[in-house]
Write a protein that holds these residues in place. Structure first.
Motif, PDB file in Angstrom:
ATOM      1  N   ASP A 273       0.816  -1.218   0.000  1.00 21.39           N
ATOM      2  CA  ASP A 273       0.000   0.000   0.000  1.00 21.39           C
ATOM      3  C   ASP A 273       0.848   1.266   0.000  1.00 21.39           C
ATOM      4  O   ASP A 273       0.311   2.374  -0.136  1.00 21.39           O
ATOM      5  N   VAL A 274       2.163   1.115   0.195  1.00 19.84           N
ATOM      6  CA  VAL A 274       3.063   2.254   0.391  1.00 19.84           C
ATOM      7  C   VAL A 274       3.824   2.568  -0.894  1.00 19.84           C
ATOM      8  O   VAL A 274       4.306   1.674  -1.582  1.00 19.84           O
ATOM      9  N   LEU A 275       3.927   3.858  -1.191  1.00 23.65           N
ATOM     10  CA  LEU A 275       4.806   4.346  -2.250  1.00 23.65           C
ATOM     11  C   LEU A 275       5.862   5.237  -1.620  1.00 23.65           C
ATOM     12  O   LEU A 275       5.546   6.065  -0.752  1.00 23.65           O
ATOM     13  N   ALA A 276       7.098   5.085  -2.034  1.00 26.18           N
ATOM     14  CA  ALA A 276       8.143   6.001  -1.580  1.00 26.18           C
ATOM     15  C   ALA A 276       7.980   7.335  -2.294  1.00 26.18           C
ATOM     16  O   ALA A 276       7.593   7.389  -3.471  1.00 26.18           O
ATOM     17  N   THR A 277       8.275   8.422  -1.598  1.00 26.91           N
ATOM     18  CA  THR A 277       8.263   9.754  -2.187  1.00 26.91           C
ATOM     19  C   THR A 277       9.528  10.489  -1.755  1.00 26.91           C
ATOM     20  O   THR A 277      10.301   9.986  -0.942  1.00 26.91           O
ATOM     21  N   ALA A 278       9.707  11.680  -2.276  1.00 24.92           N
ATOM     22  CA  ALA A 278      10.826  12.517  -1.857  1.00 24.92           C
ATOM     23  C   ALA A 278      10.419  13.486  -0.754  1.00 24.92           C
ATOM     24  O   ALA A 278      11.139  14.439  -0.460  1.00 24.92           O
ATOM     25  N   GLY A 279       9.264  13.254  -0.129  1.00 27.15           N
ATOM     26  CA  GLY A 279       8.757  14.139   0.912  1.00 27.15           C
ATOM     27  C   GLY A 279       7.343  14.578   0.569  1.00 27.15           C
ATOM     28  O   GLY A 279       6.844  14.352  -0.538  1.00 27.15           O
ATOM     29  N   THR A 280       6.677  15.235   1.515  1.00 26.95           N
ATOM     30  CA  THR A 280       5.276  15.577   1.302  1.00 26.95           C
ATOM     31  C   THR A 280       5.092  16.607   0.187  1.00 26.95           C
ATOM     32  O   THR A 280       4.152  16.506  -0.598  1.00 26.95           O
ATOM     33  N   SER A 281       5.955  17.601   0.107  1.00 31.82           N
ATOM     34  CA  SER A 281       5.815  18.611  -0.946  1.00 31.82           C
ATOM     35  C   SER A 281       5.975  17.980  -2.321  1.00 31.82           C
ATOM     36  O   SER A 281       5.197  18.253  -3.248  1.00 31.82           O
TER      37      SER A 281
ATOM     38  N   VAL B  23      -8.611   8.518   0.788  1.00 31.53           N
ATOM     39  CA  VAL B  23      -7.567   9.352   1.396  1.00 31.53           C
ATOM     40  C   VAL B  23      -6.189   8.898   0.928  1.00 31.53           C
ATOM     41  O   VAL B  23      -5.886   7.700   0.949  1.00 31.53           O
ATOM     42  N   VAL B  24      -5.373   9.869   0.540  1.00 30.07           N
ATOM     43  CA  VAL B  24      -3.947   9.626   0.325  1.00 30.07           C
ATOM     44  C   VAL B  24      -3.218  10.185   1.535  1.00 30.07           C
ATOM     45  O   VAL B  24      -3.254  11.397   1.786  1.00 30.07           O
ATOM     46  N   HIS B  25      -2.606   9.306   2.287  1.00 30.87           N
ATOM     47  CA  HIS B  25      -1.852   9.720   3.470  1.00 30.87           C
ATOM     48  C   HIS B  25      -0.403   9.995   3.075  1.00 30.87           C
ATOM     49  O   HIS B  25       0.245   9.159   2.440  1.00 30.87           O
ATOM     50  N   LEU B  26       0.106  11.168   3.449  1.00 33.29           N
ATOM     51  CA  LEU B  26       1.481  11.554   3.148  1.00 33.29           C
ATOM     52  C   LEU B  26       2.265  11.731   4.443  1.00 33.29           C
ATOM     53  O   LEU B  26       1.781  12.351   5.392  1.00 33.29           O
ATOM     54  N   GLY B  27       3.478  11.185   4.472  1.00 38.32           N
ATOM     55  CA  GLY B  27       4.371  11.369   5.609  1.00 38.32           C
ATOM     56  C   GLY B  27       5.774  11.647   5.121  1.00 38.32           C
ATOM     57  O   GLY B  27       6.074  11.517   3.931  1.00 38.32           O
ATOM     58  N   THR B  28       6.635  12.044   6.036  1.00 42.96           N
ATOM     59  CA  THR B  28       7.991  12.420   5.647  1.00 42.96           C
ATOM     60  C   THR B  28       8.983  12.130   6.763  1.00 42.96           C
ATOM     61  O   THR B  28       8.635  12.197   7.951  1.00 42.96           O
ATOM     62  N   ALA B  29      10.212  11.831   6.354  1.00 40.67           N
ATOM     63  CA  ALA B  29      11.298  11.682   7.319  1.00 40.67           C
ATOM     64  C   ALA B  29      11.951  13.020   7.637  1.00 40.67           C
ATOM     65  O   ALA B  29      12.783  13.099   8.540  1.00 40.67           O
ATOM     66  N   SER B  30      11.592  14.065   6.908  1.00 42.43           N
ATOM     67  CA  SER B  30      12.271  15.347   7.066  1.00 42.43           C
ATOM     68  C   SER B  30      12.085  15.940   8.450  1.00 42.43           C
ATOM     69  O   SER B  30      13.017  16.524   9.007  1.00 42.43           O
ATOM     70  N   LYS B  31      10.887  15.816   9.031  1.00 44.22           N
ATOM     71  CA  LYS B  31      10.614  16.440  10.324  1.00 44.22           C
ATOM     72  C   LYS B  31      11.013  15.554  11.497  1.00 44.22           C
ATOM     73  O   LYS B  31      11.272  16.052  12.586  1.00 44.22           O
ATOM     74  N   ILE B  32      11.054  14.242  11.281  1.00 46.80           N
ATOM     75  CA  ILE B  32      11.382  13.360  12.405  1.00 46.80           C
ATOM     76  C   ILE B  32      12.836  12.891  12.369  1.00 46.80           C
ATOM     77  O   ILE B  32      13.343  12.411  13.385  1.00 46.80           O
TER      78      ILE B  32
END
Length: 478
Positions: free
Chosen positions: A186-194, A313-322
């Motif tokens: 269910d997960v896709l990698a992204t370069a961040g939420t933006s 719903v498309v849920h977006l998360g990021t490693a940038s803030k954590i």
């Protein structure tokens, strides 16, 4: 009222308070509890279930924070909202449910571009809400993860969805820290939420109308507009996005419900239910930007919209803030039609996030360092937030925002934000005004204070300069 039937597994590794909160939430979802019902007192519930009052109080605190119940002085605790249909199915299934059709959000691919959020000058002390707390990173942990990421052989296969080990690590992370039951598929990698918003915008039909929060995250708005979307600003109040103000005919809604950016409030439970019900009724795509949802200091992180309506719903998360923007890694959990269209877009264009940061994130998660880092980060940011609250209170100002994330808002500077920002910059302190986060004329005013950047000593110095009797903001506060 009588105690609702709740099954508690005392041999489970899940804390009893979490089990109890889940049980009460499930009772509301299935109709055993209804809005207006009075819950037993924490003491009575503890006696009935054979628990300590600490456990029942913690469960009620969680439900109060989420907004499903409310306390009335001298009367008790009452159910105020019930979870929408879809909550129970997420707890029993790890797969995303898709809408009945591909929906309006699977239009032709369009060219997109990004626009950076306006920066502040390079002041010596920056209270920028967009920066993470890299000072909390353990250097040994950081080096260990990079070494582990370099161990595998170089990969010659294009992976539009991201590395399998990264997607698996994200699925486990979301289950443990955000309560979202999703599988690696269910997960896709992204370069961040933006970057994810910019890619999603290219999946929308030409000229699609997208509702966005006002005030809101300007980089996401710019990405949507660059892809040809029509922006429909929707006001935000102390309960988050005003769902009733979303205009008819939208293809998508972009929102930051767990910790609204930049006002720092959370979306009320009733609003979350209303939003997903509108998504179902109007076949809306809800883009849930959960940029710092793991960072909460009063109770457990709040439930996700993706848990209420996984097919919309498309849920977006990021490693940038954590962790750090250095990784350039983020993730999306999306309905199957969206994931398919997203992968096809990447295959056609050759665009995909860099796997290097994905490997580092997976290494952090595999060795347990990520969970330890999150605990350390929450402690650090909680203490920094208390420093800000103490400084603001000493100055006689009013701070607003949930005990979460890495920023809050000081209100009471109506009509003087530009002057405050400029005066703070002259004092060497970088701050932002809420006016800069609006699409049109400002609907609200305030100064946003971030407390994650730099060291704690830097934060203390910046607060002293900003809140001193001769500081840049004092003369403007009413």
């Amino acid at each position: 009222m009588d105690v609702p039937p709740i099954a508690l597994d005392r041999a489970s590794r899940t804390p009893l308070a979490v089990q109890l909160a889940d049980g009460l939430r499930a009772s509301a979802a299935c109709g055993t509890l209804r809005p207006g019902d009075r819950l037993p007192s924490t003491r009575a519930l503890a006696t009935a279930l054979g628990l300590s009052r600490t456990v029942t109080a913690a469960a009620y605190d969680q439900l109060l924070a989420e907004g499903w119940v409310a306390g009335r002085v001298g009367s008790g605790t009452y159910v105020t909202s019930v979870p929408g249909r879809g909550t129970a199915e997420i707890r029993s299934s790890g797969s995303s449910r898709s809408p009945g059709s591909a929906g309006p959000y699977l239009g032709g691919a369009r060219r997109s571009g990004g626009a950076a959020r306006g920066g502040v000058p390079e002041e010596r002390w920056v209270l920028d809400p967009g920066r993470p707390c890299v000072a909390a990173l353990d250097r040994a942990m950081w080096r260990r993860a990079w070494r582990a990421a370099a161990d595998p052989d170089a990969d010659d296969r294009p992976r539009p969805g991201g590395l399998p080990e990264f997607r698996g690590a994200v699925a486990e992370h979301l289950l443990r820290h955000r309560g979202l039951a999703s599988g690696a598929d269910d997960v896709l990698a992204t370069a961040g939420t933006s970057a994810a918003v910019a890619e999603l915008a290219r999946l929308l039909p030409p000229g699609a109308v997208v509702a966005v929060e006002e005030p809101g995250y300007r980089r996401a708005v710019s990405a949507l507009r660059a892809a040809g979307c029509v922006i429909a600003p929707v006001p935000v109040d102390d309960d988050g996005l005003v769902v009733d103000a979303i205009p008819a005919g939208c293809a998508a809604v972009y929102t930051t419900p767990a910790h609204q950016f930049p006002t720092a409030v959370r979306m009320a439970a009733a609003r979350r239910v209303a939003l997903v019900e509108r998504a179902r009724a109007e076949n809306l795509l809800v883009i849930e930007d959960d940029y710092d949802g793991e960072l909460r200091y009063d109770v457990a992180p709040l439930p996700l919209l993706a848990s209420l309506a996984p097919g919309y719903v498309v849920h977006l998360g990021t490693a940038s803030k954590i962790v750090s923007p250095t990784l350039g890694a983020g993730w999306a959990v999306a309905p199957e039609p969206v994931r398919t269209a997203w992968r096809e877009l990447r295959s056609r264009t050759g665009t995909r996030p860099s796997p290097a940061g994905q490997r580092v994130f997976a290494a952090l998660a595999a060795h347990g360092d990520l969970a330890r880092h999150l605990r350390r980060l929450r402690r650090e940011l909680k203490e920094r937030r208390e420093l800000v609250l103490d400084a603001v209170a000493a100055a006689g100002w009013a701070a607003h925002g949930d005990p979460a994330g890495a920023h809050l808002v000081v209100r009471g500077f109506a009509g003087a934000e530009e002057e405050i920002v400029a005066a703070a910059a002259r004092a060497g302190v970088g701050v932002r005004g809420l006016a800069g986060y609006h699409e049109g004329p400002p609907r609200t005013s305030g100064v946003v204070l971030g407390y994650a950047a730099g060291t704690r000593a830097d934060l203390t110095t910046a607060l002293t300069r900003l809140t001193s009797p001769t500081g840049p903001a004092t003369a403007f506060y009413s």
